[in-house]
Motif scaffolding. Structure first.
Motif, PDB file in Angstrom:
ATOM      1  N   PRO A 328     122.874 -16.536 100.572  1.00  0.00           N
ATOM      2  CA  PRO A 328     123.736 -15.869 101.241  1.00  0.00           C
ATOM      3  C   PRO A 328     123.072 -15.456 102.618  1.00  0.00           C
ATOM      4  CG  PRO A 328     123.171 -14.554  99.213  1.00  0.00           C
ATOM      5  CD  PRO A 328     122.538 -15.937  99.311  1.00  0.00           C
ATOM      6  N   CYS A 329     121.817 -15.465 102.555  1.00  0.00           N
ATOM      7  CA  CYS A 329     121.126 -15.190 104.083  1.00  0.00           C
ATOM      8  C   CYS A 329     120.923 -16.239 105.114  1.00  0.00           C
ATOM      9  CB  CYS A 329     119.680 -14.484 103.671  1.00  0.00           C
ATOM     10  SG  CYS A 329     118.634 -15.614 102.654  1.00  0.00           S
ATOM     11  N   ASN A 330     121.637 -17.440 104.982  1.00  0.00           N
ATOM     12  CA  ASN A 330     121.629 -18.439 105.581  1.00  0.00           C
ATOM     13  C   ASN A 330     120.578 -19.557 105.615  1.00  0.00           C
ATOM     14  OD1 ASN A 330     123.879 -19.398 107.582  1.00  0.00           O
ATOM     15  ND2 ASN A 330     123.022 -18.413 109.115  1.00  0.00           N
ATOM     16  N   THR A 331     120.063 -19.588 104.445  1.00  0.00           N
ATOM     17  CA  THR A 331     118.714 -20.198 104.155  1.00  0.00           C
ATOM     18  C   THR A 331     119.164 -21.067 102.883  1.00  0.00           C
ATOM     19  OG1 THR A 331     116.375 -20.389 104.021  1.00  0.00           O
ATOM     20  CG2 THR A 331     117.567 -18.870 102.635  1.00  0.00           C
ATOM     21  N   GLN A 332     118.461 -22.251 102.928  1.00  0.00           N
ATOM     22  CA  GLN A 332     118.656 -23.024 101.607  1.00  0.00           C
ATOM     23  C   GLN A 332     117.393 -23.035 100.517  1.00  0.00           C
ATOM     24  OE1 GLN A 332     121.399 -24.991 102.023  1.00  0.00           O
ATOM     25  NE2 GLN A 332     121.684 -26.115 100.482  1.00  0.00           N
ATOM     26  N   TYR A 333     117.899 -22.873  99.209  1.00  0.00           N
ATOM     27  CA  TYR A 333     116.972 -22.863  98.317  1.00  0.00           C
ATOM     28  C   TYR A 333     116.974 -24.516  97.812  1.00  0.00           C
ATOM     29  CZ  TYR A 333     116.065 -22.948  93.031  1.00  0.00           C
ATOM     30  OH  TYR A 333     115.693 -23.529  91.854  1.00  0.00           O
ATOM     31  N   PHE A 334     115.531 -24.774  97.331  1.00  0.00           N
ATOM     32  CA  PHE A 334     115.360 -25.955  96.897  1.00  0.00           C
ATOM     33  C   PHE A 334     114.404 -25.860  95.550  1.00  0.00           C
ATOM     34  CE2 PHE A 334     115.978 -27.365 101.241  1.00  0.00           C
ATOM     35  CZ  PHE A 334     116.657 -28.322 101.182  1.00  0.00           C
ATOM     36  N   GLY A 335     114.977 -26.306  94.434  1.00  0.00           N
ATOM     37  CA  GLY A 335     114.260 -26.098  93.114  1.00  0.00           C
ATOM     38  C   GLY A 335     115.021 -26.640  92.203  1.00  0.00           C
ATOM     39  N   HIS A 336     114.574 -26.176  90.895  1.00  0.00           N
ATOM     40  CA  HIS A 336     115.169 -26.661  89.678  1.00  0.00           C
ATOM     41  C   HIS A 336     115.188 -25.392  88.379  1.00  0.00           C
ATOM     42  CE1 HIS A 336     116.328 -29.736  87.162  1.00  0.00           C
ATOM     43  NE2 HIS A 336     116.212 -30.652  87.964  1.00  0.00           N
ATOM     44  N   VAL A 337     115.952 -25.832  87.885  1.00  0.00           N
ATOM     45  CA  VAL A 337     116.080 -24.888  86.572  1.00  0.00           C
ATOM     46  C   VAL A 337     115.787 -25.545  85.318  1.00  0.00           C
ATOM     47  CG1 VAL A 337     117.655 -23.695  85.104  1.00  0.00           C
ATOM     48  CG2 VAL A 337     118.067 -23.282  87.308  1.00  0.00           C
ATOM     49  N   GLY A 338     114.934 -25.070  84.404  1.00  0.00           N
ATOM     50  CA  GLY A 338     114.663 -25.713  83.168  1.00  0.00           C
ATOM     51  C   GLY A 338     115.104 -24.974  81.937  1.00  0.00           C
ATOM     52  N   GLU A 339     115.626 -25.554  80.928  1.00  0.00           N
ATOM     53  CA  GLU A 339     115.822 -24.833  79.728  1.00  0.00           C
ATOM     54  C   GLU A 339     115.538 -25.816  78.653  1.00  0.00           C
ATOM     55  OE1 GLU A 339     119.578 -22.931  76.994  1.00  0.00           O
ATOM     56  OE2 GLU A 339     119.946 -23.628  78.829  1.00  0.00           O
TER      57      GLU A 339
END
Length: 380
Positions: A328-339
């Motif tokens: 929402p703050c005009n930035t981009q998340y890069f990552g992953h989820v692991g289950e």
């Protein structure tokens, strides 16, 4: 085998909790938030306590900003003792599909060294491996493997490949055995036709690393990433290594309506697709180093982060072994989820130097949706 993907959308509610701060990487925590904004700390404190009130056993949130790291905890790390989760030393967890980002980074290092080409068929490097009904390794490219666009059949739901069952039976699996199990089923679609998150792809990715380097996947992971990047608590357990090498949370899943300790797990099943162990400190350090170009060369990093547009088949953006979503703050998340059985983790960073890892010692019935949580954790 439960090793699942990335980010969807749901709000997580909460109240207040406890926290502490480490100076950098895996060092002991202190008592002052320092460079991590108080707003981020307060928002995540509220969120993780709400998760525990909603039934989660325990949560560790690790926030990094400007080289400083704050650790927040809620709930318990062990249902038997009911002891609060220690904030130091860092507690190890199984990180599931976050392992895929490490596997992709290894392959992209090999691309930068001229040992691998992304648009070359898998059969060039692993001749004859991918052969089955609608499956032909001569037309599936390395890029399609890393993008989940290969069409390979999924292995994760096969009852033979169950980590807790393997513990009870004393079984381990080789990557070749897992691919053979996967290829009992037909292809899901023609290579490149669409996106479908498929763990089989990253078993192939691990096999590519081993074939090209002539070394074990674990040795390459250690030599190329965890040692140079100073990730002392990050490793891939060997076949039959059911426990942890350091301080860790106990992992739980509900069996017959009862939360059951499933901490001991057979890592050869998830392997390069989801078998790694790590901590919030290490994962934050890794994702910040990755986005800063210290893990993968710039040209390959651009390819890694070039995500595919959202579609009905891909409700999130996905690059090469890494997911992305706008915040929402005009930035981009890069990552992953692991289950993976007993543990659920989300980790990643932004290009402006903020990182987060949220680790749960649960396999919840309803897959968590971390989008709002990521906004709270990564927005100023």
């Amino acid at each position: 085998m439960r090793i699942v993907p990335t980010v969807t959308v749901v709000a997580l509610l909460g109240a207040a909790g406890c926290g502490g701060v480490s100076q950098e990487g895996p060092q002991p925590v202190s008592s002052t938030p320092m460079a991590v904004s108080a707003e981020r700390v307060d928002r995540i404190r509220t969120d993780i306590d709400g998760m525990v009130r909603g039934g989660t056993t325990g949560v560790i949130a690790t926030l990094t900003e400007n080289g400083q790291t704050v650790t927040l905890t809620a709930g318990v790390g062990d249902r038997a003792s009911k002891a609060a989760i220690p904030m130091a030393p860092p507690q190890q967890v199984r990180v599931g599909s976050i392992s895929k980002t490490f596997a992709a980074a290894l392959l992209l290092q090999l691309v930068s060294e001229g040992k691998l080409r992304l648009d070359e068929p898998v059969d060039t490097y692993l001749p004859g491996l991918l052969t089955g009904e609608g499956v032909d390794g001569r037309v599936i490219t390395v890029r399609q493997i890393l993008q989940h666009r290969s069409g390979l059949p999924e292995i994760a739901d096969d009852p033979e490949l169950d980590e807790t069952r393997a513990v009870a039976e004393g079984r381990t699996f080789t990557p070749q055995q897992e691919i053979a199990i996967a290829l009992r089923k037909p292809a899901q679609f023609a290579p490149g036709a669409r996106f479908k998150y498929t763990n089989t792809n990253f078993i192939v990715a691990g096999m590519l690393v081993e074939k090209i380097t002539g070394r074990t996947y674990s040795d390459e992971l250690t030599g190329r990433i965890t040692t140079p990047a100073q990730l002392p608590d990050t490793y891939l357990p060997g076949p039959g290594e059911l426990g942890f090498r350091g301080p860790h949370l106990q992992g739980y899943t509900v069996i017959a309506g009862v939360p059951t300790d499933v901490t001991r797990s057979e890592p050869s099943i998830a392997w390069s697709a989801g078998g790694m162990v790590s901590t919030g400190n290490d994962l934050n350090r890794f994702f910040l180093a990755l986005l800063a170009g210290r893990i993968v060369a710039d040209a390959q990093l651009r390819e890694m982060l070039a995500t595919q547009p959202r579609s009905a088949d891909a409700p999130f953006e996905y690059g090469l072994g890494i997911g992305s979503t706008p915040l929402p703050c005009n930035t981009q998340y890069f990552g992953h989820v692991g289950e993976i059985v007993g543990f659920t983790t989300v980790s990643g960073a932004t290009r402006d130097g903020r990182a987060v890892t949220i680790a749960l010692n649960d396999s919840p019935d309803k897959e968590p949706d971390f989008t709002n949580l990521l906004g709270d954790a990564l927005c100023p």
